[in-house]
Design a protein around this motif. Structure first.
Motif, mmCIF file in Angstrom:
data_model
loop_
_atom_site.group_PDB
_atom_site.id
_atom_site.type_symbol
_atom_site.label_atom_id
_atom_site.label_comp_id
_atom_site.label_asym_id
_atom_site.label_seq_id
_atom_site.Cartn_x
_atom_site.Cartn_y
_atom_site.Cartn_z
ATOM 1 N N MET A 1 0.838 -1.176 0.000
ATOM 2 C CA MET A 1 0.000 0.000 0.000
ATOM 3 C C MET A 1 0.888 1.246 0.000
ATOM 4 N N THR A 2 0.694 2.132 -0.965
ATOM 5 C CA THR A 2 1.406 3.395 -1.040
ATOM 6 C C THR A 2 0.693 4.421 -0.177
ATOM 7 N N GLN A 3 1.460 5.134 0.611
ATOM 8 C CA GLN A 3 0.857 6.129 1.485
ATOM 9 C C GLN A 3 1.168 7.531 0.979
ATOM 10 N N SER A 4 0.184 8.382 1.038
ATOM 11 C CA SER A 4 0.341 9.767 0.653
ATOM 12 C C SER A 4 1.216 10.493 1.672
ATOM 13 N N LYS A 5 1.995 11.469 1.197
ATOM 14 C CA LYS A 5 2.775 12.305 2.111
ATOM 15 C C LYS A 5 1.902 13.377 2.747
ATOM 16 N N GLN A 6 0.718 13.575 2.186
ATOM 17 C CA GLN A 6 -0.161 14.602 2.729
ATOM 18 C C GLN A 6 -0.539 14.279 4.169
ATOM 19 N N ALA A 7 -0.703 15.333 4.942
ATOM 20 C CA ALA A 7 -1.096 15.193 6.341
ATOM 21 C C ALA A 7 -2.381 15.982 6.553
ATOM 22 N N HIS A 8 -3.255 15.431 7.383
ATOM 23 C CA HIS A 8 -4.559 16.039 7.624
ATOM 24 C C HIS A 8 -4.742 16.337 9.111
ATOM 25 N N ILE A 9 -5.597 17.312 9.367
ATOM 26 C CA ILE A 9 -6.031 17.606 10.727
ATOM 27 C C ILE A 9 -7.553 17.697 10.720
ATOM 28 N N VAL A 10 -8.154 17.098 11.725
ATOM 29 C CA VAL A 10 -9.557 17.336 12.035
ATOM 30 C C VAL A 10 -9.549 18.000 13.405
ATOM 31 N N ALA A 11 -10.062 19.229 13.464
ATOM 32 C CA ALA A 11 -10.053 19.995 14.713
ATOM 33 C C ALA A 11 -11.486 20.403 15.052
#
Length: 118
Positions: A1-11
């Motif tokens: 599985m390839t993982q995205s470098k993008q990072a997310h926040i749910v606040a």
């Protein structure tokens, strides 16, 4: 599985009942500032939770950054620091409780371009 470098926040921000308008205003201003000053932020959306009882209001920010380092840059921006200070100091504090912050990464599904995340 390839993982995205993008990072997310749910606040999730829960204003005190008499501070809903002010918290909403601060978060809307933050949306504009991030858009204008943070090209490494790919998405910054303010939503309002609708499944609450007792007329409580929660604002939910959904944020996507190029990578984890970009999140760190975001928290060092003057507009972020000013907003955080207002939440804690203005009128004795604007929030009913500490914000809920989740740091996440994409592992499956699809995004706006409808390309599957592999």
């Amino acid at each position: 599985m390839t993982q995205s470098k993008q990072a997310h926040i749910v606040a999730i921000f829960t204003p005190k009942p008499d501070k809903v308008e002010r918290v909403g205003q601060l978060l809307e201003n933050q949306c504009r500032s991030v858009h204008a000053k943070e090209p490494y932020c790919l998405r910054f959306v303010m939503t309002q939770r609708t499944n609450l009882e007792d007329n409580q209001v929660e604002f939910v920010l959904i944020e996507t950054y190029e990578d984890r380092d970009s999140i760190d840059r975001h928290t060092q921006e003057d507009h972020f620091k000013e907003m955080s200070k207002a939440f804690s100091e203005e009128d004795g504090g604007l929030l009913a409780k500490k914000p809920y912050i989740a740091f996440t990464r994409s592992v499956a599904g699809f995004e706006f371009g409808r390309e599957l995340i592999k």
